[in-house]
Design a protein around this motif. Sequence first.
Motif, PDB file in Angstrom:
ATOM      1  N   ILE A 169       8.063 -12.012  -2.748  1.00  0.00           N
ATOM      2  CA  ILE A 169       7.138 -10.887  -2.843  1.00  0.00           C
ATOM      3  C   ILE A 169       6.711 -10.469  -1.441  1.00  0.00           C
ATOM      4  CG2 ILE A 169       4.926 -10.056  -3.723  1.00  0.00           C
ATOM      5  CD1 ILE A 169       6.967 -10.617  -5.899  1.00  0.00           C
ATOM      6  N   ALA A 170       6.986  -9.230  -1.097  1.00  0.00           N
ATOM      7  CA  ALA A 170       6.611  -8.706   0.217  1.00  0.00           C
ATOM      8  C   ALA A 170       5.181  -8.166   0.192  1.00  0.00           C
ATOM      9  CB  ALA A 170       7.571  -7.588   0.622  1.00  0.00           C
ATOM     10  N   GLY A 171       4.496  -8.268   1.326  1.00  0.00           N
ATOM     11  CA  GLY A 171       3.159  -7.686   1.445  1.00  0.00           C
ATOM     12  C   GLY A 171       2.021  -8.672   1.324  1.00  0.00           C
ATOM     13  N   ARG A 172       2.268  -9.935   1.602  1.00  0.00           N
ATOM     14  CA  ARG A 172       1.229 -10.959   1.442  1.00  0.00           C
ATOM     15  C   ARG A 172       0.027 -10.717   2.349  1.00  0.00           C
ATOM     16  NH1 ARG A 172       4.188 -16.314   2.659  1.00  0.00           N
ATOM     17  NH2 ARG A 172       2.100 -17.167   2.379  1.00  0.00           N
ATOM     18  N   THR A 173       0.238 -10.093   3.504  1.00  0.00           N
ATOM     19  CA  THR A 173      -0.864  -9.881   4.450  1.00  0.00           C
ATOM     20  C   THR A 173      -1.398  -8.450   4.434  1.00  0.00           C
ATOM     21  OG1 THR A 173       0.697  -9.364   6.250  1.00  0.00           O
ATOM     22  CG2 THR A 173       0.046 -11.675   5.976  1.00  0.00           C
ATOM     23  N   ALA A 174      -0.976  -7.661   3.458  1.00  0.00           N
ATOM     24  CA  ALA A 174      -1.407  -6.256   3.403  1.00  0.00           C
ATOM     25  C   ALA A 174      -2.889  -6.146   3.052  1.00  0.00           C
ATOM     26  CB  ALA A 174      -0.580  -5.503   2.370  1.00  0.00           C
ATOM     27  N   PRO A 175      -3.649  -5.300   3.757  1.00  0.00           N
ATOM     28  CA  PRO A 175      -5.067  -5.115   3.436  1.00  0.00           C
ATOM     29  C   PRO A 175      -5.241  -4.287   2.166  1.00  0.00           C
ATOM     30  CG  PRO A 175      -4.416  -3.629   5.199  1.00  0.00           C
ATOM     31  CD  PRO A 175      -3.242  -4.539   4.951  1.00  0.00           C
ATOM     32  N   PRO A 176      -6.210  -4.613   1.321  1.00  0.00           N
ATOM     33  CA  PRO A 176      -6.452  -3.853   0.086  1.00  0.00           C
ATOM     34  C   PRO A 176      -6.736  -2.378   0.375  1.00  0.00           C
ATOM     35  CG  PRO A 176      -7.658  -5.914   0.055  1.00  0.00           C
ATOM     36  CD  PRO A 176      -7.124  -5.752   1.455  1.00  0.00           C
ATOM     37  N   GLY A 177      -6.185  -1.498  -0.477  1.00  0.00           N
ATOM     38  CA  GLY A 177      -6.470  -0.075  -0.365  1.00  0.00           C
ATOM     39  C   GLY A 177      -5.601   0.688   0.602  1.00  0.00           C
ATOM     40  N   ARG A 178      -4.743   0.010   1.336  1.00  0.00           N
ATOM     41  CA  ARG A 178      -3.878   0.695   2.293  1.00  0.00           C
ATOM     42  C   ARG A 178      -2.439   0.643   1.815  1.00  0.00           C
ATOM     43  NH1 ARG A 178      -4.358  -0.783   8.509  1.00  0.00           N
ATOM     44  NH2 ARG A 178      -6.372   0.209   8.081  1.00  0.00           N
ATOM     45  N   ARG A 179      -1.811   1.817   1.742  1.00  0.00           N
ATOM     46  CA  ARG A 179      -0.422   1.874   1.290  1.00  0.00           C
ATOM     47  C   ARG A 179       0.484   1.314   2.373  1.00  0.00           C
ATOM     48  NH1 ARG A 179       3.720   5.447   1.849  1.00  0.00           N
ATOM     49  NH2 ARG A 179       2.412   6.977   2.892  1.00  0.00           N
ATOM     50  N   MET A 180       1.408   0.459   1.961  1.00  0.00           N
ATOM     51  CA  MET A 180       2.332  -0.175   2.898  1.00  0.00           C
ATOM     52  C   MET A 180       3.762   0.252   2.581  1.00  0.00           C
ATOM     53  SD  MET A 180       0.108  -1.887   4.633  1.00  0.00           S
ATOM     54  CE  MET A 180       1.055  -3.022   5.626  1.00  0.00           C
ATOM     55  N   GLY A 181       4.293   1.208   3.317  1.00  0.00           N
ATOM     56  CA  GLY A 181       5.685   1.617   3.137  1.00  0.00           C
ATOM     57  C   GLY A 181       5.897   2.505   1.935  1.00  0.00           C
ATOM     58  N   HIS A 182       6.143   1.922   0.775  1.00  0.00           N
ATOM     59  CA  HIS A 182       6.409   2.695  -0.429  1.00  0.00           C
ATOM     60  C   HIS A 182       5.118   3.211  -1.052  1.00  0.00           C
ATOM     61  CE1 HIS A 182      10.178  -0.017  -0.728  1.00  0.00           C
ATOM     62  NE2 HIS A 182      10.472   1.099  -0.106  1.00  0.00           N
ATOM     63  N   ALA A 183       5.247   4.299  -1.790  1.00  0.00           N
ATOM     64  CA  ALA A 183       4.074   4.903  -2.428  1.00  0.00           C
ATOM     65  C   ALA A 183       3.411   3.966  -3.420  1.00  0.00           C
ATOM     66  CB  ALA A 183       4.483   6.200  -3.132  1.00  0.00           C
ATOM     67  N   GLY A 184       4.207   3.077  -4.026  1.00  0.00           N
ATOM     68  CA  GLY A 184       3.652   2.160  -5.016  1.00  0.00           C
ATOM     69  C   GLY A 184       3.135   0.865  -4.426  1.00  0.00           C
ATOM     70  N   ALA A 185       3.354   0.665  -3.118  1.00  0.00           N
ATOM     71  CA  ALA A 185       2.963  -0.596  -2.482  1.00  0.00           C
ATOM     72  C   ALA A 185       1.528  -0.520  -1.977  1.00  0.00           C
ATOM     73  CB  ALA A 185       3.914  -0.927  -1.334  1.00  0.00           C
ATOM     74  N   ILE A 186       0.586  -0.597  -2.893  1.00  0.00           N
ATOM     75  CA  ILE A 186      -0.822  -0.537  -2.526  1.00  0.00           C
ATOM     76  C   ILE A 186      -1.633  -1.406  -3.479  1.00  0.00           C
ATOM     77  CG2 ILE A 186      -1.155   1.557  -3.914  1.00  0.00           C
ATOM     78  CD1 ILE A 186      -3.311   2.392  -1.882  1.00  0.00           C
ATOM     79  N   ILE A 187      -2.524  -2.211  -2.908  1.00  0.00           N
ATOM     80  CA  ILE A 187      -3.416  -3.042  -3.712  1.00  0.00           C
ATOM     81  C   ILE A 187      -4.617  -2.192  -4.073  1.00  0.00           C
ATOM     82  CG2 ILE A 187      -4.853  -5.108  -3.729  1.00  0.00           C
ATOM     83  CD1 ILE A 187      -2.987  -6.231  -1.535  1.00  0.00           C
ATOM     84  N   SER A 188      -4.846  -1.994  -5.355  1.00  0.00           N
ATOM     85  CA  SER A 188      -5.930  -1.124  -5.801  1.00  0.00           C
ATOM     86  C   SER A 188      -6.850  -1.855  -6.764  1.00  0.00           C
ATOM     87  CB  SER A 188      -5.351   0.125  -6.482  1.00  0.00           C
ATOM     88  OG  SER A 188      -6.365   0.975  -6.938  1.00  0.00           O
ATOM     89  N   GLY A 189      -8.149  -1.789  -6.489  1.00  0.00           N
ATOM     90  CA  GLY A 189      -9.119  -2.424  -7.376  1.00  0.00           C
ATOM     91  C   GLY A 189      -8.972  -3.928  -7.445  1.00  0.00           C
ATOM     92  N   GLY A 190      -8.415  -4.520  -6.390  1.00  0.00           N
ATOM     93  CA  GLY A 190      -8.246  -5.965  -6.363  1.00  0.00           C
ATOM     94  C   GLY A 190      -7.050  -6.466  -7.138  1.00  0.00           C
TER      95      GLY A 190
END
Length: 227
Positions: A169-190
Amino acid sequence: MSILIDQNTRLLVQGITGGEGSFHTKQMIEYGTKVVAGVTPGKGGQKFDGKIPVFNTVAEAVDKEGANEVGIMPGFIHREGNVGVISRSGTLTYEAVYQLTQLGIGQSTCIGIGGDPIIGTNFVDALELFEKDAETTAVVLIGEIGGTAEEEAAAYVKDHVTKPVVSFIAGRTAPPGRRMGHAGAIISGGHGTAAEKMAALQSAGITVVQNPAEIGQTVKQILAQNI
């Protein structure tokens, strides 16, 4: 065997008359791909390379030539074999495939499903096909943060898949609420975090690696255990 497409699949190329389209079309033809049509709006009626008909729309190309669309993957890194690959990330698909090939492990089919919120084929669709394919002996599943696709895949694997699955799973260090690369790659609402997805996959009996560099060796070890 290959699922979805094989050496007999008739393909069309969108943007075939442009620089990138013509370059990749020639590469595909040299590789042996059956390119039977091209699509460039406003240039219908022309011939690419003097033989491939060009249409104004995809609908026309499909209707007249029975053509299909697929994505592009570099053929030289692939090797025929028995491991299926499904991924939301194009670059990580290439990385996983290259590792497998370098270890002498071939692939049955590699499917890039994309990382947008709305897609066509999803993980469950591909897992079902790989489970039914007698020549696919293991599956690599590459996911990323955002959405619930990996959790749905985990639930499906737990109930329906008998073959070993290795996942990253890619994106382990991604900050919540910020899109990373793909449009669907975003942590929303925890929700949609890497930790949640990894936990769901592991609970389904899937082997989850912490680093993409571990994918190939992990598959090799699992295949050796299942001989």
